[in-house]
Design a protein around this motif. Structure first.
Motif, PDB file in Angstrom:
ATOM      1  N   UNK A   5      23.714  23.853  13.314  1.00  0.00           N
ATOM      2  CA  UNK A   5      24.889  24.550  12.768  1.00  0.00           C
ATOM      3  C   UNK A   5      24.873  26.008  13.206  1.00  0.00           C
ATOM      4  N   UNK A   6      23.717  26.647  13.117  1.00  0.00           N
ATOM      5  CA  UNK A   6      23.591  28.041  13.547  1.00  0.00           C
ATOM      6  C   UNK A   6      23.938  28.175  15.027  1.00  0.00           C
ATOM      7  N   UNK A   7      23.422  27.270  15.835  1.00  0.00           N
ATOM      8  CA  UNK A   7      23.718  27.293  17.271  1.00  0.00           C
ATOM      9  C   UNK A   7      25.222  27.196  17.510  1.00  0.00           C
ATOM     10  N   UNK A   8      25.888  26.288  16.823  1.00  0.00           N
ATOM     11  CA  UNK A   8      27.339  26.115  16.988  1.00  0.00           C
ATOM     12  C   UNK A   8      28.103  27.366  16.567  1.00  0.00           C
ATOM     13  N   UNK A   9      27.693  27.988  15.476  1.00  0.00           N
ATOM     14  CA  UNK A   9      28.358  29.215  15.005  1.00  0.00           C
ATOM     15  C   UNK A   9      28.176  30.346  16.017  1.00  0.00           C
ATOM     16  N   UNK A  10      26.970  30.497  16.534  1.00  0.00           N
ATOM     17  CA  UNK A  10      26.716  31.551  17.509  1.00  0.00           C
ATOM     18  C   UNK A  10      27.487  31.296  18.805  1.00  0.00           C
ATOM     19  N   UNK A  11      27.558  30.042  19.206  1.00  0.00           N
ATOM     20  CA  UNK A  11      28.302  29.687  20.420  1.00  0.00           C
ATOM     21  C   UNK A  11      29.792  29.964  20.223  1.00  0.00           C
ATOM     22  N   UNK A  12      30.313  29.617  19.050  1.00  0.00           N
ATOM     23  CA  UNK A  12      31.730  29.840  18.756  1.00  0.00           C
ATOM     24  C   UNK A  12      32.084  31.329  18.806  1.00  0.00           C
ATOM     25  N   UNK A  13      31.125  32.178  18.463  1.00  0.00           N
ATOM     26  CA  UNK A  13      31.355  33.628  18.485  1.00  0.00           C
ATOM     27  C   UNK A  13      30.949  34.240  19.818  1.00  0.00           C
ATOM     28  N   UNK A  14      30.588  33.381  20.782  1.00  0.00           N
ATOM     29  CA  UNK A  14      30.173  33.821  22.128  1.00  0.00           C
ATOM     30  C   UNK A  14      29.023  34.829  22.073  1.00  0.00           C
ATOM     31  N   UNK A  15      28.086  34.580  21.185  1.00  0.00           N
ATOM     32  CA  UNK A  15      26.940  35.487  21.053  1.00  0.00           C
ATOM     33  C   UNK A  15      25.793  35.006  21.945  1.00  0.00           C
ATOM     34  N   UNK A  16      25.108  35.974  22.545  1.00  0.00           N
ATOM     35  CA  UNK A  16      23.986  35.655  23.427  1.00  0.00           C
ATOM     36  C   UNK A  16      22.854  34.936  22.705  1.00  0.00           C
ATOM     37  N   UNK A  17      22.727  35.149  21.419  1.00  0.00           N
ATOM     38  CA  UNK A  17      21.671  34.525  20.637  1.00  0.00           C
ATOM     39  C   UNK A  17      21.813  33.009  20.573  1.00  0.00           C
TER      40      UNK A  17
END
Length: 172
Positions: A5-17
């Motif tokens: 879920x964290x990975x999907x949220x970070x990807x959705x926000x285009x974050x490098x993390x």
């Protein structure tokens, strides 16, 4: 699941993390897979499901895949061991002999064979490793002692021959 879920949220926000989260999830998945493998190794419960013959074949396949050595399981006809405890002892003897062949003997070719003739069953593990020598008279490794104990538990004799051309463990 929370990692995914964290990975999907970070990807959705285009974050490098997001890449870091993906790597963490991959490492966790690998750790879970390895933990399951260790647990299976501690008690090979699949012996109850698939029988000793299949478990030995699976062991040979796994050893080939993990250690990139040739490891084969051969038999002249199916040998049925109906007692699960005896089957586990025979499996563990095989596992120890194979581990010794790789770890200590640096073997590149291992043959596990199972034969039965006139009521005598023979399990043999042969390798092309460097063999071993007893460096101190009377001192044996824990693995050899354990194999002998397990053979005794199933009413079998175990004979271990080793020279510079490899080692043969015969359990009959």
């Amino acid at each position: 699941y929370l990692g995914k879920v964290l990975e999907q949220r970070l990807t959705a926000k285009s974050m490098e993390e997001a890449k870091d989260a993906t790597e963490i999830i991959s490492l966790i998945d690998d750790a879970i897979t390895q933990t399951k493998g260790i647990a299976r190794g501690l008690y090979p419960i699949r012996i109850e499901e698939i029988g000793l013959m299949s478990a030995l074949g699976e062991l040979a396949h796994t050893v080939e895949k993990l250690f990139t050595v040739s490891c084969r399981f051969e038999y002249d006809r199916p040998v049925l061991i109906h007692d699960t405890i005896n089957a586990i002892h025979l499996y563990r003897i095989t596992q120890e002999a194979v581990n010794n062949a790789i770890k200590h003997g640096r073997a590149t070719d291992i043959l596990i064979s199972f034969t039965s003739d006139n009521g005598m069953t023979n399990l043999a593990i042969k390798d092309n490793g460097t063999g071993f020598r007893k460096t101190h008279k009377g001192i044996k490794g824990m693995g050899i002692s354990t194999m002998k104990h397990r053979a005794n538990m199933v009413g079998a004799n175990i004979d271990i021959q080793s020279d510079r051309n490899g080692t043969v463990v015969n359990c009959s």
